[in-house]
Design an enzyme around this catalytic site. Structure first.
Site, short mmCIF file in Angstrom:
data_model
loop_
_atom_site.label_atom_id
_atom_site.label_comp_id
_atom_site.label_asym_id
_atom_site.label_seq_id
_atom_site.Cartn_x
_atom_site.Cartn_y
_atom_site.Cartn_z
N CYS A 1 0.83 -1.20 0.00
CA CYS A 1 0.00 0.00 0.00
C CYS A 1 0.86 1.26 0.00
CB CYS A 1 -0.99 -0.04 1.15
SG CYS A 1 -2.45 0.96 0.81
N HIS B 1 -3.46 -4.86 0.42
CA HIS B 1 -2.92 -5.38 1.69
C HIS B 1 -2.96 -6.91 1.70
CE1 HIS B 1 -2.50 -1.61 3.95
NE2 HIS B 1 -3.57 -1.19 3.32
N GLU C 1 -1.43 -8.83 3.48
CA GLU C 1 -1.26 -9.37 4.85
C GLU C 1 -2.58 -9.78 5.49
OE1 GLU C 1 -0.84 -6.20 3.96
OE2 GLU C 1 -1.28 -4.78 5.57
#
Ligand code: GLN
Length: 531
Positions: free
Chosen positions: A379, A505, A507
């Site tokens: 990001c 993102h 993650e």
């Protein structure tokens, strides 16, 4: 459907979220379909507006909901996908109740905490699961005794009255503090917090005791007697040795899943927990070692980049490597980049807002590009990489994001016109899952092994397509694009060992037994090019 309520006593930060998630994992291994949800007693409508200093990371779901970081644990430990219905705050409850009141839905009644607020909460318990769920685990944030938590506890108490005894289970997490001077663990705070729960009308069925030392049999007896819980339902939860991913096995050793299944009268065959044994075995006996620097602004906070750290650990597991995560303050890097960056095997820049530390991050991205250190930008970390490339490779002097310099001559990152909205701070966020199409010759495609992917977003600013041709001409690879809106989602540097930066993102979609492909590839590259 069966319902488990998880409450916490004595102190906050007990790891209730992890305990709930680990219990979810245990039940899922036994073939049950589990869903987890979190009730937070604070007044923010959601944690989206809260600073990482206040609340740690904001965890984003596929549907774009900005939620508590415990939902990250839930998704990492179980397979069920969560929705915005699975995180409820007092603010949200009151918002809904007040909207109904203004609409006249209450037909002239006096609107009160009981029953109107509690009914709204109960509604969210009834609807939190869904047809494909056997067990709904609802965790209540905060600690017993908090004024804010009372309506939630009252709703849970009422709920238990409305369903059968075997359909609901109360699990209370508590702490046994160790007093050095006395040389023993103390049970009194736990007794008192259970007493408070019972005052409200809730009798816990299982007591999970966080402790640094093993509990003696005497202590179990004592807790059982004073807390009115059977001895076998007093569970010891010792601090885990190496990793939170040991927790499901540790709780299994205490047979917590048997207790739950018995109480809820479920039929679920036992399971050998192979998946979790594998995870722990690989974690504990890594074959390789690697050092990854994470360059951020909230580096001193344990929880600000929670999912990023966890994803790195998952990628370590999948590569049989132990990863040492070096947390680097971006502002420190500005002072002496080489000192901080030279020994790293990989550099990761996570998401972020605001301009503090951005120059340090740009220096780190430049260092990675020039020295062939594997780089992974998430990001903001992608926007930083674009700015760096524009300035130092494409000679676009003073290129920047309009987030950091509204007058930059080269706004390579900007807010698009249709995203501009003066009612919110700086524009509308792009939130939640968006499609992305990969180009076949990219590192990203090599990692995902598919063309069309979907990842979660949380940002306002975008790659400025006016600079796309210029940057491509200078060697930047556009490796992924949103096919619907033609937005650049991934950039790569082709003549670099591994330089991948993504606008989304990743993650939020990594699991201990299924590392995210980009994280896994990043760690593999860091191992391969290790200095
Ligand atoms: N501040 C940047 C934006 O709003 C990046 C956000 C992020 O990293 N999540 O676009």
């Amino acid at each position: 459907m069966k319902y488990i309520f998880v409450t916490g006593g004595v102190v906050s930060s007990l790891g209730k979220g992890l305990t709930s998630a680990a219990l979810g994992a245990l039940l899922e291994q036994r073939g049950l379909r589990v869903r987890l949800q979190k009730f937070d007693p604070y007044l923010n409508v959601d944690p989206g507006t809260m600073s990482p200093f206040q609340h740690g990371e904001v965890y984003v779901l596929n549907d774009g909901a900005e939620t508590d970081l415990d939902l990250g644990h839930y998704e990492r430990f179980t397979s069920g996908e969560l929705s915005r219905l699975n995180n409820l705050t007092s603010g949200k409850v009151y918002e809904t109740v007040l909207q109904k009141e203004r609409r006249g839905d209450y037909l002239g009644a006096t609107v009160q905490v009981i029953p109107h607020v509690t009914n709204e909460i109960k509604e969210r318990i009834y609807s939190g699961g869904g047809e494909d769920v056997d067990v709904l685990i609802t965790e209540l944030g905060g600690t017993i005794g908090d004024i804010e938590g009372l309506p939630f506890l009252e709703a849970m108490r009422q709920f238990a009255l409305e369903v059968e005894r075997e359909d609901v289970l109360f699990l209370h997490c508590t702490l046994l503090p160790y007093l050095k001077a006395a040389g023993e663990l103390k049970t009194k705070p736990s007794q008192q917090s259970v007493a408070k729960l019972r005052e409200i009308g809730i009798q816990p069925n299982i007591l999970v005791c966080r402790t640094e030392q093993p509990m003696t049999n005497d202590m179990r007896q004592k807790l059982s007697l004073f807390c009115n819980v059977p001895v076998k339902s007093v569970i010891e939860e010792m601090d885990v040795e190496t990793s939170i991913y040991e927790l499901p096995l540790a709780l299994k050793a205490e047979q917590i899943d048997d207790l739950v299944i018995e109480h809820l009268e479920l039929h679920a065959p036992d399971n050998d927990m192979k998946v979790w044994h594998d995870v722990v075995r690989r974690l504990k006996a890594p074959l390789h070692k690697v050092e990854i620097g994470v360059v951020g602004k909230y580096i001193e906070l344990q929880d600000a980049y929670k999912s990023v750290y966890e994803s790195i650990i998952h990628a370590g597991i999948s590569n049989d490597a132990s990863v040492r995560i070096v947390r680097l303050d971006a502002e420190e890097i500005e002072k002496d980049p080489v000192k901080h960056l030279a020994s790293l095997d990989g550099i990761l820049i996570p998401g972020g807002f605001g301009d503090r530390g951005t120059e340090g991050k740009i220096i780190a991205a430049r260092y990675a590009r020039e020295n062939g250190t594997p780089y992974f930008g998430l990001c903001l970390g992608m926007q930083i990489a674009v700015i760096e490339y524009a300035r130092n490779v494409a000679d676009l002097e003073a290129a920047n994001s309009t987030e950091f310099d509204s007058d930059t001559p080269h706004p390579v990152i900007h807010i698009m016109d249709d995203q501009k909205d003066l009612t919110t701070k700086g524009g509308n966020m792009r939130l939640g899952a968006c499609p992305c199409r990969l180009s076949e010759d990219s590192n990203s495609y090599h990692a995902y092994e598919q063309i069309d992917i979907e990842e979660r977003h949380r940002h306002r600013f975008e790659f400025n397509n006016a600079y796309r041709a210029e940057l491509e001409k200078n060697g930047l690879r556009i490796a992924g694009v949103n096919p619907e809106r033609d937005l650049v989602e991934i950039i790569e540097i082709p003549d670099h060992p591994w330089f991948v930066a993504v606008q989304f993102h990743p993650e939020f979609k990594s699991k201990p037994n299924a590392a995210h492909p980009l994280f896994a590839n990043f760690i593999a590259a860091a191992l391969k090019y290790k200095k």
